[in-house]
Design a protein around this motif. Structure first.
Motif, PDB file in Angstrom:
ATOM      1  N   GLY A 193     -21.565 -14.801   2.588  1.00 60.94           N
ATOM      2  CA  GLY A 193     -21.041 -14.667   3.947  1.00 60.94           C
ATOM      3  C   GLY A 193     -20.670 -13.232   4.266  1.00 60.94           C
ATOM      4  N   ASP A 194     -20.029 -12.560   3.299  1.00 63.01           N
ATOM      5  CA  ASP A 194     -19.644 -11.158   3.494  1.00 63.01           C
ATOM      6  C   ASP A 194     -20.888 -10.289   3.644  1.00 63.01           C
ATOM      7  N   LEU A 195     -21.905 -10.555   2.819  1.00 64.35           N
ATOM      8  CA  LEU A 195     -23.155  -9.784   2.881  1.00 64.35           C
ATOM      9  C   LEU A 195     -23.829  -9.953   4.247  1.00 64.35           C
ATOM     10  N   LEU A 196     -23.920 -11.202   4.737  1.00 64.23           N
ATOM     11  CA  LEU A 196     -24.569 -11.458   6.026  1.00 64.23           C
ATOM     12  C   LEU A 196     -23.799 -10.824   7.175  1.00 64.23           C
ATOM     13  N   ALA A 197     -22.470 -10.882   7.100  1.00 61.51           N
ATOM     14  CA  ALA A 197     -21.646 -10.278   8.156  1.00 61.51           C
ATOM     15  C   ALA A 197     -21.885  -8.774   8.227  1.00 61.51           C
ATOM     16  N   ARG A 198     -22.023  -8.132   7.069  1.00 63.00           N
ATOM     17  CA  ARG A 198     -22.253  -6.684   7.054  1.00 63.00           C
ATOM     18  C   ARG A 198     -23.667  -6.342   7.503  1.00 63.00           C
ATOM     19  N   LEU A 199     -24.611  -7.229   7.189  1.00 64.32           N
ATOM     20  CA  LEU A 199     -25.965  -7.049   7.699  1.00 64.32           C
ATOM     21  C   LEU A 199     -25.964  -7.101   9.220  1.00 64.32           C
ATOM     22  N   GLY A 200     -25.299  -8.103   9.768  1.00 64.51           N
ATOM     23  CA  GLY A 200     -25.271  -8.287  11.218  1.00 64.51           C
ATOM     24  C   GLY A 200     -24.525  -7.203  11.951  1.00 64.51           C
ATOM     25  N   SER A 201     -23.538  -6.582  11.292  1.00 62.26           N
ATOM     26  CA  SER A 201     -22.761  -5.517  11.938  1.00 62.26           C
ATOM     27  C   SER A 201     -23.332  -4.138  11.637  1.00 62.26           C
TER      28      SER A 201
END
Length: 707
Positions: A519-527
């Protein structure tokens, strides 16, 4: 090279009880281990460890530190081992030598992620024993003093690393003399023309005005004699780099600079410091805003002194520092004063800080940083900070770096106060949150329930603590939206290499990148804090390497000499298939521009810097990034389809940034990795054909041109 007896004599001048036999044994052991090794200058290698040890004797350091200096390269560069050093010299010295070896192996000027991790290791080593970094700083100082024997590229690399890391670290530790010398030695390499120009102007000024330093020193001594105050007065011209930096900051020429001379007054008591300040201000006019009392508000590294700037002889501004002898010892040695010896016993200086407490305070805020960007931001801020002291309405002191705002003040008190901040008063007057606070001001923070940090606060805040808290709050607020976007970016990137972005794959990538989970990885990808390319590379490095007959980026250009390093210009981002030209830059090799790049206009009269280049024929790897500017419909699934279209063209999205968000349209920048100009046209044609794409163009940013 000084011999062993001379070195022992240097130690005996401040520590008659030192273990001469152990120093002698270490000297002979080090010489034996390094036999047959030579420096770039042709000298025997052992001259370097001896010189490092001699530098440390100037700081009156203990036997263990001096011996560590003599042995600091043995474990790394010779057949010596930790076990052997421990057997011969004891565990304390073996640990110190091992600590210096580990610091030497850190690549502090490497990529941002690795650099942050290595900085963490550096501070960890410092927290175990500060003497490790004292030896490393002395090692770097001697290397910089003898840097001329290295090839130019290596000189530039070492000088840049010294300027960015070791000089500010020495300053942060209170060793200002070392910081100034490291900066000046680096400045000589990085900008020798500017340094030479400043020195020539100094010589001209001295010829025109005479010995100004001696005249002002005599004036100050006369005033102190009138008051019956015993003190020593020292004067000097400021270092060339210090003057150049001030010229850059204030955007003014040398002739307009005023305070290029500095004077130091060392007296016996704290009471005398304030009497001297009164005498100076009675005789000369004080410059408003240039007074700092670090005696009543010491720096965290133990530094105490009064600083004032006055209009001296002939109206010239001069900076005056006033301190006692004990304060002066700490000002010269900084944190190293904790280990200083005098007459065979460790100096009991009441102003020397406990290194364990100092490093604990330094690293506490670093541990709160959640990723490498925030950590590096905090490190660099901490290293370069020059503090101001403000007061809460209750009179409590809050220390902040120069340039801090009321927002930084709010977060320094408590994260909850910062998050709910709606306004601020400085000295009773309402001010904008971007106001720069000054020494001695009283700051009051106004809060409101339900208030949340705004995205614009990132640019207002200065401290790492404030920026980290704001980013964390914004991430939590937009987390779900960023996760959804990040999942789509990951899917396209993985499909590009015929893989699937499964939860297990994402969790594994998150672990390898030091993140909290998928979840943290995807959030940073999206931001856009992380790129899809980084995620793919950490899992499948072999699929991102060149294969077969494809031409990798390192040999993509024809026309360079063996010693020239190519670099694509960020302003025009040329790709294979386009006509190109190279421009030579000092310290940057050759920068490749597209032939129609507007940035080339400024080089029309500098034909000697132009290099005729062309792309290597053949199939290039898809590693040449190009930024596309798109305007797309704001509707469900549109962005995902755009990402899919790019992926279908075998192009990888390496970055994505939203420029403008409207209820009906998005305007965004998409960075795509491409093979060549034909690949670019394929991607743009596919996107242009989509009904939800209102506009598409190649983005060129002339503000990013090299200088």
């Amino acid at each position: 090279m000084i011999d062993v007896e001379d070195l022992i004599e240097l130690v005996h001048t401040y520590n008659p009880r030192s273990n001469a036999d152990l120093i002698r044994t270490a000297f002979e052991y080090g010489r034996r281990m390094h036999v047959g090794q030579f420096r770039h200058s042709g000298e025997e290698y052992f001259t370097h460890p001896v010189a490092v040890a001699a530098i440390l004797t100037e700081q009156h350091l203990d036997d263990a530190t001096i011996i560590t200096a003599l042995l600091h390269d043995t474990i790394e560069d010779t057949k010596s081992t930790y076990t052997e050093v421990e057997r011969l010299f004891g565990t304390e010295i073996a640990e110190l030598v091992d600590g210096v070896t580990k610091l030497t192996n850190l690549q502090l000027s490497s990529s941002e992620t690795k650099q942050a991790e290595n900085f963490r290791k550096l501070f960890m080593a410092m927290s175990k024993d500060m003497r490790v970094i004292l030896v490393k700083l002395a090692d770097r100082l001697h290397n910089m003093r003898t840097i001329k024997s290295m090839r130019h590229e290596k000189q530039v690399q070492k000088a840049r690393e010294t300027m960015d890391i070791f000089a500010p670290l020495a300053g942060r530790m209170g060793m200002q003399w070392m910081r100034e010398e490291l900066e000046d030695l680096s400045f000589r390499v990085l900008n020798s023309e500017a340094r030479g120009s400043i020195i020539r102007r100094f010589i001209t000024l001295q010829r025109e005005t005479g010995d100004v330093i001696n005249k002002i020193t005599n004036d100050v001594r006369t005033e102190l004699d009138k008051q019956g105050i015993e003190a020593e007065v020292f004067g000097r011209a400021k270092k060339p780099y210090s003057i150049w930096r001030k010229m850059e900051e204030k955007q003014m020429g040398f002739s307009r600079l005023s305070d290029i001379y500095g004077f130091r007054i060392v007296c016996e008591s704290e009471q005398d410091c304030y009497r001297i300040l009164g005498a100076i201000h009675q005789r000369w006019r004080a410059v408003p805003g240039r007074f700092k009392d670090y005696i009543s508000q010491p720096k965290s590294n133990g530094y105490r002194s009064i600083h004032t700037t006055v209009s001296g002889r002939d109206g010239k501004r001069v900076e005056v520092q006033i301190r006692t002898r004990q304060m002066h010892e700490v000002a010269e040695a900084g944190v190293a004063a904790h280990w200083s010896y005098r007459d065979g016993v460790r100096v009991q200086n009441p102003f020397a800080v406990d290194p364990a407490k100092w490093i604990a305070g330094l690293t506490e805020r670093f541990e709160q940083s959640e990723d490498h960007d925030e950590f590096m931001e905090a490190v660099k801020l901490e290293m370069y900070s020059d503090q101001v002291f403000c007061f809460t309405p209750k009179g409590e002191v809050v220390a902040l770096p120069r340039g801090a705002t009321p927002l930084d003040f709010a977060y320094a008190i408590h994260t909850r106060i910062g998050d709910s901040c709606v306004g601020a008063k400085v000295d009773g007057m309402r001010v904008p949150l971007w106001t720069r606070v000054k020494n001695g001001q009283s700051v009051e923070i106004m809060t409101a329930e339900g208030q949340r940090p705004q995205a614009t606060w990132i640019d207002i805040a200065v401290t790492g603590k404030a920026k980290s808290a704001i980013r964390k709050s914004l991430r939590e607020e937009d987390r779900e939206r960023f996760i959804k976007l990040g999942r789509e970016l990951a899917r396209v990137a993985f499909e590009h290499i015929s893989k699937k972005a499964t939860d297990k794959a994402l969790s594994t990538a998150a672990t390898r990148l030091g993140l909290g989970g998928a979840g943290d990885l995807l959030a940073r990808l999206g931001s856009a804090e992380l790129t899809a390319r980084e995620v793919v590379k950490v899992l499948y490095p072999e699929l991102t390497m060149s294969t077969g007959d494809e031409i990798d980026a390192n040999r993509a250009v024809v026309g360079l000499s063996p010693d020239q390093t190519p670099q694509r210009a960020s302003c025009c981002q040329p790709v294979p298939g386009e006509r190109i030209v190279g421009i030579t830059y000092r310290g940057k090799g050759v920068v490749i521009h597209a032939i129609d790049c507007p940035a080339l206009e400024e080089f029309e009269e500098q034909t000697g810097r132009w290099v005729d280049l062309h792309w290597h024929s053949g199939r290039h790897l898809a590693v040449h990034s190009v930024t596309l500017e798109l305007t797309i419909r704001n509707d469900a699934g549109v962005l995902g389809r755009i990402c899919t279209l790019i992926g279908e063209q075998k192009a990888n999205i390496s970055d994505l940034t939203f420029r403008d968000r409207k209820p009906d349209f998005y305007r965004l920048l998409v960075e795509v990795d491409l093979r060549d100009v034909e690949h670019l046209h394929m991607v743009m044609t596919a996107l242009e054909a989509d009904s939800d794409v209102a506009a598409i163009a190649r983005h060129r940013d002339l503000t990013r041109r090299p200088s």
